[in-house]
Design an enzyme around this catalytic site. Structure first.
Site, PDB file in Angstrom:
ATOM      1  N   LYS A 200       0.847  -1.208   0.000  1.00 62.70           N
ATOM      2  CA  LYS A 200       0.000   0.000   0.000  1.00 62.70           C
ATOM      3  C   LYS A 200       0.876   1.250   0.000  1.00 62.70           C
ATOM      4  CE  LYS A 200      -4.103  -1.821   2.322  1.00 62.70           C
ATOM      5  NZ  LYS A 200      -4.867  -1.807   3.580  1.00 62.70           N
ATOM      6  N   GLY A 357      -2.938  -6.264   8.460  1.00 64.13           N
ATOM      7  CA  GLY A 357      -3.631  -7.497   8.087  1.00 64.13           C
ATOM      8  C   GLY A 357      -2.683  -8.535   7.508  1.00 64.13           C
TER       9      GLY A 357
HETATM   10  N1  LIG Z   1       8.083  -6.838  -3.778  1.00 60.56           N
HETATM   11  C1  LIG Z   1       6.760  -7.013  -3.729  1.00 60.56           C
HETATM   12  N2  LIG Z   1       6.057  -7.128  -4.879  1.00 60.56           N
HETATM   13  C2  LIG Z   1       4.708  -7.323  -4.833  1.00 60.56           C
HETATM   14  N3  LIG Z   1       3.981  -7.392  -3.708  1.00 60.56           N
HETATM   15  C3  LIG Z   1       4.640  -7.270  -2.547  1.00 60.56           C
HETATM   16  C4  LIG Z   1       6.053  -7.087  -2.490  1.00 60.56           C
HETATM   17  N4  LIG Z   1       6.409  -7.006  -1.197  1.00 60.56           N
HETATM   18  C5  LIG Z   1       5.281  -7.141  -0.465  1.00 60.56           C
HETATM   19  N5  LIG Z   1       4.213  -7.298  -1.264  1.00 60.56           N
HETATM   20  C6  LIG Z   1       2.801  -7.506  -0.870  1.00 60.56           C
HETATM   21  O1  LIG Z   1       2.410  -6.557   0.097  1.00 60.56           O
HETATM   22  C7  LIG Z   1       1.184  -7.030   0.648  1.00 60.56           C
HETATM   23  C8  LIG Z   1       0.992  -6.498   2.038  1.00 60.56           C
HETATM   24  O2  LIG Z   1       1.064  -5.087   2.038  1.00 60.56           O
HETATM   25  P1  LIG Z   1       0.195  -4.165   2.988  1.00 60.56           P
HETATM   26  O3  LIG Z   1      -1.259  -4.349   2.690  1.00 60.56           O
HETATM   27  O4  LIG Z   1       0.756  -2.801   2.852  1.00 60.56           O
HETATM   28  O5  LIG Z   1       0.506  -4.779   4.437  1.00 60.56           O
HETATM   29  P2  LIG Z   1      -0.424  -4.859   5.734  1.00 60.56           P
HETATM   30  O6  LIG Z   1      -1.746  -5.478   5.323  1.00 60.56           O
HETATM   31  O7  LIG Z   1       0.309  -5.706   6.700  1.00 60.56           O
HETATM   32  O8  LIG Z   1      -0.601  -3.446   6.205  1.00 60.56           O
HETATM   33  C9  LIG Z   1       1.278  -8.533   0.603  1.00 60.56           C
HETATM   34  O9  LIG Z   1       0.132  -9.036  -0.065  1.00 60.56           O
HETATM   35  C10 LIG Z   1       2.561  -8.821  -0.179  1.00 60.56           C
HETATM   36  O10 LIG Z   1       2.422  -9.850  -1.158  1.00 60.56           O
HETATM   37  O1  LIG Z   2      -6.145  -3.481   6.121  1.00 59.44           O
HETATM   38  C1  LIG Z   2      -6.178  -2.340   6.603  1.00 59.44           C
HETATM   39  O2  LIG Z   2      -5.069  -1.603   6.847  1.00 59.44           O
HETATM   40  P1  LIG Z   2      -3.549  -2.144   6.866  1.00 59.44           P
HETATM   41  O3  LIG Z   2      -3.214  -2.704   5.488  1.00 59.44           O
HETATM   42  O4  LIG Z   2      -2.763  -0.905   7.145  1.00 59.44           O
HETATM   43  O5  LIG Z   2      -3.410  -3.156   7.925  1.00 59.44           O
HETATM   44  C2  LIG Z   2      -7.454  -1.681   7.011  1.00 59.44           C
HETATM   45  O6  LIG Z   2      -8.542  -2.560   6.822  1.00 59.44           O
HETATM   46  C3  LIG Z   2      -7.671  -0.394   6.235  1.00 59.44           C
HETATM   47  O7  LIG Z   2      -7.824  -0.655   4.855  1.00 59.44           O
HETATM   48  P2  LIG Z   2      -7.523   0.518   3.800  1.00 59.44           P
HETATM   49  O8  LIG Z   2      -6.033   0.790   3.827  1.00 59.44           O
HETATM   50  O9  LIG Z   2      -7.991  -0.008   2.455  1.00 59.44           O
HETATM   51  O10 LIG Z   2      -8.309   1.741   4.240  1.00 59.44           O
END
Ligand SMILES: Nc1ncnc2c1ncn2[C@@H]1O[C@H](COP(=O)(O)OP(=O)(O)O)[C@@H](O)[C@H]1O
Ligand SMILES: O=C(OP(=O)(O)O)[C@H](O)COP(=O)(O)O
Length: 399
Positions: A200, A357
């Site tokens: 993200k 998550g």
């Molecule tokens: N180099 C990469 N290329 C593509 N996807 C990646 C890479 N590194 C991490 N990810 C992806 O990032 C996702 C998690 O990111 P994010 O939603 O930001 O974490 P979180 O849910 O813990 O906040 C995972 O689905 C993982 O596959």
């Molecule tokens: O998965 C979430 O955040 P996170 O990836 O920072 O753990 C929350 O459900 C918020 O989702 P959003 O980042 O699409 O607003």
């Protein structure tokens, strides 16, 4: 510790009342199945407490980012089935969160029953916090409980707007998360090392601008690292990277240098030409990524660097996996760093707080979660809390 808002201890009788409970069921899924149920487990106590006191428990949640349109791939229906299994009680499902479908399903509820409404983000009014959409949601409830700490950084209708129009309370998880974060990170032991990875990038990059002023070192991994690498002119081929955020990335490097925060980027990467399990992959130096390949994980040398920073840290905060850990072998860097941090914590040398998550799913996959000092359901929300930013979903409960 005073939390500054009303909790379920203050709610009074809920018997026969429709309680709208905002939960975060944005759980990792693969092939229609929930792959990590931590977020469902964490909202269990609030749901059980309200249902056992005779409330009609109506769950509001989002799933993914469908951008205001109903889309089958973002339906919560499969999550309702999983929630029933995890919570050990029936969880009904209604195909919309407002309007006739929701009203009819709620009207049919008996006291003590639990119903999950379809993805709030199927309506544009949710993310806009549109007062009309807030009213449509509020029509289905007598009381509002927010138990979605991990979505509290969003000022959306179901996370913020509803608290203005219904009697509002914090759920047990919301309360527990804030108390645990305050305890672990309120005045963190230094040096503080943050690991931020994941996918993200656009929604998390801005918070790094402040985070570099709060931590002694920032280790960047995953898609976030690719964005920083591209910004400094390193070829990242077809990697997940947000090239239009190059200026922001450069500014963060400047702010970090001024604040004396070390920024650590990968020195090597595991690259592949396909994003699938078992795809042919190789480890290359970070300045030798082929144009037609993607960096899907940090390489072994990078892991050693990350582990050295974990060794220097008194406190570790971690959000975002270092690679695409759901697909082997691209889980290696995340697994090794997670196990290393878990070991340091077990030895009493590290306070380790991780969240998000997918991060929680990755720590569970590594068998490391139980050894961390605290595992939050929140990723972005916990980093924003750490930045010192007011979280709209928490602030509104304090009114
Ligand atoms: N180099 C990469 N290329 C593509 N996807 C990646 C890479 N590194 C991490 N990810 C992806 O990032 C996702 C998690 O990111 P994010 O939603 O930001 O974490 P979180 O849910 O813990 O906040 C995972 O689905 C993982 O596959
Ligand atoms: O998965 C979430 O955040 P996170 O990836 O920072 O753990 C929350 O459900 C918020 O989702 P959003 O980042 O699409 O607003």
């Amino acid at each position: 510790m005073t939390v500054g808002f009303k909790t379920l201890d203050d709610i009074g009788s809920v018997a026969g009342k429709r309680v709208l409970v905002r939960v975060d069921l944005n759980v990792p899924m693969a092939e229609g199945k929930v792959t990590d149920a931590t977020r469902i487990e964490r909202v269990g106590p609030t749901i059980a407490e309200l249902a056992d006191k005779g409330a009609k428990v109506v769950l509001l949640a989002h799933f993914g980012r469908p951008k205001g349109e109903p889309k089958a791939e973002f339906s919560l229906e499969a999550v309702a089935r999983s929630a029933a299994e995890v919570l050990g009680r029936a969880v009904g499902f209604a195909g919309d969160c407002v309007g006739e479908k929701a009203a009819a399903a709620i009207a049919a509820m008996k006291d003590g029953e639990v119903l999950l409404l379809e993805n709030t983000r199927f309506h544009k009014g949710e993310e806009k916090n549109d007062p009309e959409f807030v009213r449509a949601l509020a029509a289905n409830g007598d009381i509002y409980v927010n138990d979605a700490f991990s979505a509290a950084h969003r000022a959306h209708a179901s996370t913020e707007g509803l608290a203005h129009v219904l009697p509002a309370y914090a759920g047990r998880t919301m309360q527990a998360e804030l108390e645990a974060l305050e305890k672990g990170l309120g005045s963190p032991a230094k040096p503080v090392v943050a690991i931020v990875g994941g996918a993200k990038v656009s929604t998390k990059i801005d918070l790094l601008m402040n985070l570099v002023k709060k931590v002694d070192a920032l280790v960047i991994g995953g898609g976030m690292a690719n964005t920083f690498l591209a910004a400094r002119g390193t070829e990242v081929g077809k990697s997940l990277a947000e090239h239009d955020l190059g200026q922001t990335a450069k500014q963060i490097m400047i702010e970090a240098a001024e604040a004396g925060c070390a920024v650590i980027l990968p020195v090597d990467g595991v690259v592949a030409r396909e994003f699938r399990a078992g795809a042919a992959s190789e480890t290359v130096a970070i300045d030798a990524v082929p144009q037609d390949a993607m960096i899907l994980d940090a390489g072994q040398k990078s892991v050693e660097v990350v582990n050295q920073w974990i060794d220097r840290a008194a406190t570790l905060v971690w959000n975002g996996p270092l690679g695409a850990f759901e697909i082997e072998p691209f889980d290696r860097a995340t697994v090794e760093a997670a196990r290393h941090a878990a070991g340091r914590t077990r030895e009493g040398r590290l306070i380790s707080v991780a969240g998000g998550g997918d991060t929680v799913a990755a720590l569970n996959h590594a068998g490391a979660a139980a050894d961390f000092t605290y595992v939050s359901t929140a990723g972005g929300a916990f980093l924003e809390w750490m930045e010192g930013k007011p979280l709209p979903g928490v602030e509104v409960l304090k009114r």
